[in-house]
Each structure stands twice: as C-alpha cells, then as structure tokens.
Write an enzyme that holds these catalytic residues in place. Structure first.
Site, mmCIF file in Angstrom:
data_model
loop_
_atom_site.group_PDB
_atom_site.id
_atom_site.type_symbol
_atom_site.label_atom_id
_atom_site.label_comp_id
_atom_site.label_asym_id
_atom_site.label_seq_id
_atom_site.Cartn_x
_atom_site.Cartn_y
_atom_site.Cartn_z
ATOM 1 N N SER A 1 8.475 -23.932 -3.421
ATOM 2 C CA SER A 1 8.907 -25.069 -3.879
ATOM 3 C C SER A 1 8.821 -26.332 -2.908
ATOM 4 O O SER A 1 7.845 -26.535 -2.269
ATOM 5 C CB SER A 1 10.236 -25.109 -4.840
ATOM 6 O OG SER A 1 10.146 -26.239 -5.700
ATOM 7 N N ASP B 1 4.913 -21.289 -14.444
ATOM 8 C CA ASP B 1 5.806 -22.114 -13.788
ATOM 9 C C ASP B 1 5.851 -23.441 -14.510
ATOM 10 O O ASP B 1 5.163 -24.347 -14.611
ATOM 11 C CB ASP B 1 5.202 -22.267 -12.548
ATOM 12 C CG ASP B 1 6.213 -23.328 -11.283
ATOM 13 O OD1 ASP B 1 7.007 -24.054 -11.880
ATOM 14 O OD2 ASP B 1 6.098 -22.679 -10.104
ATOM 15 N N HIS C 1 8.979 -20.129 -12.005
ATOM 16 C CA HIS C 1 8.964 -21.069 -10.626
ATOM 17 C C HIS C 1 9.690 -19.929 -9.604
ATOM 18 O O HIS C 1 9.419 -19.895 -8.647
ATOM 19 C CB HIS C 1 9.665 -22.367 -11.142
ATOM 20 C CG HIS C 1 9.748 -22.995 -9.677
ATOM 21 N ND1 HIS C 1 8.497 -23.578 -9.026
ATOM 22 C CD2 HIS C 1 10.722 -23.754 -9.100
ATOM 23 C CE1 HIS C 1 8.816 -24.412 -7.832
ATOM 24 N NE2 HIS C 1 10.041 -24.460 -8.082
#
Length: 276
Positions: free
Chosen positions: A97, A227, A256
């Site tokens: 991320s 995601d 995610h």
C-alpha cells in the site's frame, strides 16, 4: 530492535532479525500501521534463513511523532538513513500500500548495490487520485472523507476501515476476523494523528510515474482484483507497464489486506520471486 536518528532528529524504530550474513529483506508497511503488520512475513522469511528488517515510518508506531516530514521525499530519505546505518547490500524491498509507494520512491534513488529486487503489493503507484491525466483514479472527495473521519473520531475510523474494505470483510459471505481488526486498530492508534492525516495526501497524491520508470532492478507487482482501497485497474497493471523489469501477478478476488488474509498464498509467491 533498534533505532536510527535521521538528519532532522527524528527517531526511526526498526526490527532486525536473523543472520547478519543472510540476504536482507526490508518490509515497508501501509497507512496507518507499523512494522508489526509484517509479523507473519518476517517469521516466514526468517525461517528460510533471511535477515528480515521492518521499520515504523515516522509518525507511525514507535517512531518519533515528528511535526514535519510526512511526505514521500522524507519517507524515502528515512529509509536511506536506515539502510545506510545497517549498511544493507543486495536487499529486497517489499512494500504494501503506502509502503509500496515508499519502496518505489526509495529504490529509484538508492545507491548502486543497495537494492537487488523490489515487490509492490497492493501498492499505491503510479498515482491514486483522479485527475485529467488519471481519469480512472479515486476522486479527491474520497480522501477528503478519510481526513474528516480521522479528525472527527480516529479510534472509530480505525475500526471501520479494517472491519470493512481493507480486508474485504464487507463482502457477502465473508466472516470478520476480529483479531485482525483489533490488531489494525492497535497499530493505528500507536501513531500520531497529524502524521496519519498528512500521510493521506502523501499516499494519494504523489505521482510515482517517473520513479517506476527509473527502477532498474526486477520488481514484482502483486495486486488483488477486489482491492477496495487501491483499486486494481488503476494501480497494479499500470505500474507493471511503467517498470522496465516489472512482472504483474494478479490475485482474483483478493482484498487490499491480502498479505494478512492469505499469507499461505502470498508468502510462497514472494519467496519464489526473491529466489528467482
């Protein structure tokens, strides 16, 4: 465990486990978490003989709650300070991320020999926010809502995110894992509200396009197709296209936070990439 002090006096906390002569693998966490989010992967790679390192980004976890520096240039400089202090050579940098953006920004600027490979997992590059040049991006209003929710009631916000879109627990038929939710909340609340607030701009508005083009080592881009935080179509495939030596690996239906929900799949895939 140890700390490194950066040029502006910020203390960066890090974990450093395993043999000193093992190949270093450096893990970069997502927003608003800490090095603890990599416990599963660190134990896995440790068991395979690697030296594993993870740090808390400034303003996150156990690092200093600094007043400034909550943007990608400083994040990358902090990583450089850590890798210099530990004199890491031939390291593999793995980022999730926001941490994937940090990896891209650092690796594109790293000293020769420092980095052997990199992996971007559910990562924010090339750029998240919607614009005329990125029409498939996420509207700025979404990130404004993040900021408003954080400022209004950070503790509740840090329960809502992991119990919903982060791990895909809002999908039909998916059972909430309360341990994951509580651990996410615990890590988030360790950090500083100002750092987390400003980091939203850093992860959503930084354009990593030129970073990706400059990276001259092999890079694995791993992304879940479901995601809900960093949407697949505007991230993974576009990053892989920009990287000179990028490989895209897509995970059908994964959320995610797939490193936490599906480590039995992601860990061996990461190991295969590191060893290849």
């Amino acid at each position: 465990m140890g700390t490194v002090t950066t040029s502006d006096g910020t203390t960066i906390f890090y974990k450093d486990w395993g043999p000193r002569d093992g190949q270093p693998i450096v893990f970069h966490h997502g927003w608003p978490l800490s090095a603890d989010d990599w416990d599963n992967q660190m134990l896995f790679f440790l068991s395979h003989g690697y030296r594993v390192i993870a740090h808390d980004r400034r303003g996150h976890g156990r690092s200093s709650q600094s007043a400034t520096g909550h943007e990608m240039d400083t994040y990358a400089a902090d990583v450089a300070a850590l890798t210099d202090a530990l004199d890491l050579q031939g390291a593999v940098h793995i980022g999730h991320s926001t941490g994937g953006g940090e990896v891209a920004h650092y690796v594109a600027r790293a000293e020769p020999g420092r980095v052997a490979k990199a992996a971007l997992v559910g990562a924010v590059p090339p750029i998240m926010v919607k614009s005329d040049t990125n029409p498939g991006g996420t509207p700025i209003e979404v990130f404004d809502e993040f900021r408003a929710a954080l400022a209004a009631n950070r503790s509740q916000f840090y329960l809502d995110v992991p119990s919903g879109p982060f791990y895909g627990f809002n999908r039909d038929g998916v059972e909430i894992n309360h341990g994951m939710v509580h651990n996410w909340w615990r890590q988030g609340m360790m950090g500083a509200a100002n750092a987390h607030y400003e980091c939203i701009k850093a992860f959503s508005e930084t354009d990593f396009t030129e970073d990706l083009k400059r990276i001259d080592v092999p890079v694995l881009v791993a992304h879940g197709t479901d995601d809900q935080v960093v949407p697949y179509a505007d991230a993974g495939p576009l990053s892989a296209e920009l990287l000179p030596h990028g490989t895209l690996k897509s995970y059908e239906g994964y959320p995610h936070g797939m490193l936490t929900t599906h480590p039995e799949v992601l860990n061996p895939d990461l190991l295969e990439f590191v060893k290849s």
